[in-house]
Design a protein around this motif. Structure first.
Motif, mmCIF file in Angstrom:
data_model
loop_
_atom_site.group_PDB
_atom_site.id
_atom_site.type_symbol
_atom_site.label_atom_id
_atom_site.label_comp_id
_atom_site.label_asym_id
_atom_site.label_seq_id
_atom_site.Cartn_x
_atom_site.Cartn_y
_atom_site.Cartn_z
ATOM 1 N N GLY A 222 0.805 -1.216 0.000
ATOM 2 C CA GLY A 222 0.000 0.000 0.000
ATOM 3 C C GLY A 222 0.837 1.265 0.000
ATOM 4 N N ASP B 189 -4.174 -1.509 2.183
ATOM 5 C CA ASP B 189 -4.766 -0.250 2.634
ATOM 6 C C ASP B 189 -4.343 0.884 1.716
ATOM 7 N N GLU B 190 -4.963 2.040 1.889
ATOM 8 C CA GLU B 190 -4.490 3.239 1.212
ATOM 9 C C GLU B 190 -3.776 4.120 2.229
ATOM 10 N N SER C 270 -10.905 7.884 2.384
ATOM 11 C CA SER C 270 -9.833 6.887 2.266
ATOM 12 C C SER C 270 -9.886 5.880 3.404
ATOM 13 N N THR D 148 -10.322 1.878 3.174
ATOM 14 C CA THR D 148 -9.372 0.960 3.808
ATOM 15 C C THR D 148 -10.112 -0.058 4.669
ATOM 16 N N TRP E 289 -11.778 -2.506 2.356
ATOM 17 C CA TRP E 289 -10.740 -3.386 1.835
ATOM 18 C C TRP E 289 -10.332 -4.418 2.886
ATOM 19 N N GLN F 169 -5.811 3.708 9.809
ATOM 20 C CA GLN F 169 -5.523 4.919 9.033
ATOM 21 C C GLN F 169 -6.278 6.108 9.648
#
Length: 376
Positions: free
Chosen positions: A95, A146-147, A161, A165, A168, A194
């Motif tokens: 990521g 993840d981002e 985002s 995540t 995801w 995150q």
């Protein structure tokens, strides 16, 4: 994987524990040398084992997927056998590397389409295929896809985002349940918190990750340019929520001072390219401050590289000789500096562990931070 918490410092939240996997015991707090492409750059595995002696190292899914490619790793029997390393390995999901490609990738709900930095070929990473790739690589600890948001980051972008995540993460967990282990040992899965530098988002993400019930948890999206105090603030918020009975991994951090301050906040695991990258540029970390070995002041200094050092290079070579190697652009200089820096990082976390167990970590940490914050 089994995590046992042995001691917590009374003056801080520093912890000493052990993580046990099928490839051995990891004593925490721990620093993981970065072996991005199945190699800790500039260090033979023999030196890595005997001189630096880490319980675990890190590999990277993005880089290993592109080269040597998963089919080669599968034929070899996994990353451990491919690189001749019989201890623990953790793989980052890629990521962060995809994030760093910036103009060469597109992020959508499905996943991330990106252009290879090697040959320009196009690829797609999804939560599902990243789990499959990490099964084939065969690391003991594997990470969720993840981002990683940039810094600075607008609140609304960070929120969108973060939620992606989390979606995801659910896809990673669902796919792992259907994907058997590739080799004759188990793998442990860590999700990633995150939320950029926004406390409310970090709390929300930490709660979501904690509720996932994984065997360990990670904190991502820090050490991407934010001030150190913001990093510490986010770490503190998250550690208040992540369960105490599971290891906490702060990804991509950092300087020796960063590591000690985050240990004090309750972090157990770290990785960073800084000790190896800075070594190749002539910066040496020591307990008394940093040394730029390229400076002329070391030209006729025949004292050992580091009298307190734990590796053979610290005592067998002088500062003058190491400076000469850098001036002559001899690769041996970079190798010596790398072994020194990694040895120092390992000494630092193991010394921290001793002081946590002894009950005087906070006082020792404060002294060390002042000493290390010097230019020699």
């Amino acid at each position: 994987m089994k995590f046992t918490l042995h001691n917590t410092d009374t003056q801080s939240k520093a912890r000493a524990g052990t993580v046990i996997t099928d490839h051995g015991v990891i004593e925490t707090p721990i620093f993981m040398p970065v072996g991005t492409v199945a190699s800790v750059k500039g260090v033979h595995q023999k030196e890595l084992k005997e001189e630096i002696n880490p319980d675990i190292i890190l590999g990277n899914t993005y880089h290993l997927f592109l080269r040597p490619k998963t089919e080669i790793l599968k034929k070899a029997g996994g990353l451990h056998k491919f690189m001749g390393w019989d201890r623990n390995i953790l793989t980052d999901s890629g990521g962060y590397q995809v994030y760093s490609l910036s103009g060469n990738r597109k992020i959508k709900e499905e996943g991330v389409k990106f252009k290879s930095h090697i040959d320009g070929s196009m690829h797609l990473f999804t939560p599902e295929n990243v789990m499959e790739i990490q099964r084939v690589i065969g690391a003991d600890i594997i990470m969720a896809f993840d981002e990683c948001t940039p810094y600075p980051c607008e609140y609304n972008y960070a929120k969108r985002s973060m939620h992606m995540t989390h979606r995801w993460l659910d896809r990673c967990i669902n796919h792992l349940a259907k994907t058997p282990f590739e080799y004759d040992y188990e793998q442990t899965f860590f999700p990633i918190v995150q939320g950029s530098t926004y406390k409310d988002l970090r709390r929300q993400s930490a709660e979501y990750i904690a509720n996932a019930g994984a065997e360990g948890n990670a904190i991502g999206g820090l050490s991407v340019g934010e001030p150190a105090e913001e990093m510490y603030g986010m770490t503190e918020v998250v550690c208040e929520i992540l369960p105490e009975n599971k290891p906490r991994y702060l990804m991509g951090v950092g300087t020796p001072i960063n590591i000690l301050e985050n240990i004090a906040l309750g972090i157990d695991m770290f990785d960073c390219v800084m000790p190896t990258r800075n070594a190749r540029n002539g910066m040496l970390f020591t307990a008394h401050g940093t040394i730029n070995i390229k400076n002329k002041k070391w030209e006729d200094d025949f004292s050992p590289i580091d009298e307190m050092g734990t590796t053979f290079v610290d005592h067998e070579y002088s500062k003058a000789y190491l400076r000469h190697l850098f001036a002559a652009n001899e690769y041996l200089g970079k190798q010596i500096a790398t072994i020194h820096n990694l040895g120092f990082y390992m000494w630092l976390v193991r010394e921290a562990r001793k002081h946590i167990i002894a009950g005087d970590f906070r006082a020792w940490k404060d002294i060390m931070v002042k000493q290390m914050d010097k230019r020699l």
